[in-house]
Design an enzyme around this catalytic site. Structure first.
Site, PDB file in Angstrom:
ATOM      1  N   CYS A 199     -28.619 -36.288   5.304  1.00  0.00           N
ATOM      2  CA  CYS A 199     -28.365 -34.870   5.025  1.00  0.00           C
ATOM      3  C   CYS A 199     -28.193 -34.646   3.528  1.00  0.00           C
ATOM      4  O   CYS A 199     -27.122 -34.895   2.971  1.00  0.00           O
ATOM      5  CB  CYS A 199     -27.134 -34.388   5.787  1.00  0.00           C
ATOM      6  SG  CYS A 199     -26.773 -32.644   5.488  1.00  0.00           S
TER       7      CYS A 199
ATOM      8  N   CYS B 204     -25.528 -32.070   2.600  1.00  0.00           N
ATOM      9  CA  CYS B 204     -24.153 -32.583   2.734  1.00  0.00           C
ATOM     10  C   CYS B 204     -23.803 -33.540   1.596  1.00  0.00           C
ATOM     11  O   CYS B 204     -22.727 -33.470   1.027  1.00  0.00           O
ATOM     12  CB  CYS B 204     -23.963 -33.353   4.042  1.00  0.00           C
ATOM     13  SG  CYS B 204     -24.700 -32.613   5.480  1.00  0.00           S
ATOM     14  N   ASP B 205     -24.701 -34.457   1.296  1.00  0.00           N
ATOM     15  CA  ASP B 205     -24.345 -35.585   0.432  1.00  0.00           C
ATOM     16  C   ASP B 205     -25.023 -35.594  -0.934  1.00  0.00           C
ATOM     17  O   ASP B 205     -24.655 -36.404  -1.794  1.00  0.00           O
ATOM     18  CB  ASP B 205     -24.684 -36.906   1.156  1.00  0.00           C
ATOM     19  CG  ASP B 205     -23.866 -37.061   2.438  1.00  0.00           C
ATOM     20  OD1 ASP B 205     -22.725 -36.566   2.463  1.00  0.00           O
ATOM     21  OD2 ASP B 205     -24.371 -37.659   3.405  1.00  0.00           O
TER      22      ASP B 205
END
Ligand code: NDP
Length: 329
Positions: A149, A152-153
């Site tokens: 992701c 997300c990261d």
């Protein structure tokens, strides 16, 4: 005494548990549905599934969920959501829904292949699972440089060099997203063309710090105790192998919605995502609502999952109230 014990046990086995709202799944969508349904006095029962807390428990820090200015560890956030759902009276159980029977009413869901629950409404929040290449090194460096992701990261890799695997819209989107944060993005495409829409491909090809490696497969992700530091790729046309130094390795080869038990029952698209009526969480079965990633192949964020979880609880509440009115009249 023995007979009485057997009677009680057998009776418990034979009689189905009856609930107003059954929630299947324990990610942000499931827990948010639980908070809303519980606060509406519907005494929801939630079964966690095999991965309590869902996909967020496999990520590090969540920094894009509004309300956490310092970010929050994914597992801690899910534990907070669980506590919040319990505080208002949600009954939470560890268990896997293994089959459903939505042919009549009440709706029936079997948990762990033995316990049948009769529900006035069911909120499906079973999520989706990111696909992985299946390399042992991928598991080894999971969350230490390997992620599925970018949104997300990606932030943790700003100013660093990274790779994305895949050739669909997700890969194109993740590569361009990461290109804004990272010094360089390598995109590994296994064929000589991309599946992504033309406009997304153009965006990739026009971004100066994205290098597309055609006909390229990942052979091994390399690293040490600090995490990923390189990747070994192979050209599947020429057999040429190469090592590239980088710090982040992002998978974007698709997601698999967790809808196996609903096949042939709930309407789904060709990829297996549950189809809901636009602007609602209603499925083709009355009283069954789908929320979160199981019905969302586009956004797939914790905050959007939580939002639709709220919608699912409100839709379920409205449905139950209408059913009760029907019975009164
Ligand atoms: P897709 O299934 O569309 O694409 C997956 C990609 O991964 C394919 O290019 C495939 O390669 C590649 N792949 C699969 N397995 C491997 C492997 N083992 N090694 C290397 N590459 C592999 O998934 P997406 O997540 O990209 O998209 C899913 C859906 O969501 C699509 O309908 C897409 O249009 C949509 N979407 C839309 C977005 C938007 O409009 N903004 C953003 C993101 C997704 P190959 O082509 O060779 O099969």
């Amino acid at each position: 005494m023995g007979d009485l014990f057997c009677y009680k046990l057998c009776y418990q086995r034979m009689s189905n548990e009856k609930v107003k709202v059954l929630i299947i799944g324990s990610g942000p969508a499931g827990y948010t549905a639980a908070i809303y349904a519980a606060r509406a006095g519907l005494k929801p029962v939630l079964y966690t599934g095999g991965q309590p807390g869902g996909q967020l428990t496999t990520t590090n820090d969540v920094e894009n969920f509004p309300g956490y200015p310092e970010g929050i560890n994914g597992t801690s956030m899910m534990m907070d959501l669980q506590k919040q759902a319990e505080r208002f009276g949600t009954s939470i159980h560890f268990g896997l829904a293994t089959s459903v029977d939505f042919s009549g009413y009440p709706l029936k869901v079997t948990v762990d292949e033995k316990k049948v629950i009769e529900a006035e409404s069911v909120i499906v929040a079973t999520g989706a699972t990111a696909k992985y290449l299946g390399l042992p090194s991928e598991q080894h460096f999971y969350n230490k440089g390997v992620s599925a992701c970018a949104v997300c990261d990606g932030y943790f890799y700003r100013g660093k060099e990274v790779a994305v695997v895949g050739a669909g819209d997700s890969a194109a989107e993740e590569a361009t997203y990461l290109a804004n944060l990272c010094t360089k993005v390598h995109l590994f495409v296994r064929r000589s063309e991309m599946r992504a829409s033309k406009i997304m491909q153009q965006r990739v090809l026009n971004t100066a710090n994205i290098e597309v490696h055609w006909n390229t497969e990942t052979e091994e992700i390399l690293g040490d105790e600090h995490g990923v530091n390189a990747v070994r790729i192979v050209n599947n046309k020429t057999g040429e192998k190469k090592e590239i130094a980088l710090q982040g390795f992002f998978l974007a080869i698709g997601h698999q919605p967790n809808t196996e038990i609903f096949k042939g029952v709930l309407n789904m698209d060709e990829a297996g995502y549950v189809i809901v009526q636009p602007g609602t969480t209603k499925t083709n079965i009355e009283g069954v609502f789908a929320v979160g990633d199981v019905a969302d192949k586009t956004y797939r964020q914790a905050i959007t999952a939580a939002g639709t979880g709220c919608m699912g609880a409100l839709d379920a509440e409205k449905f139950i109230t209408a059913k009760e009115m029907e019975l009164v009249h």
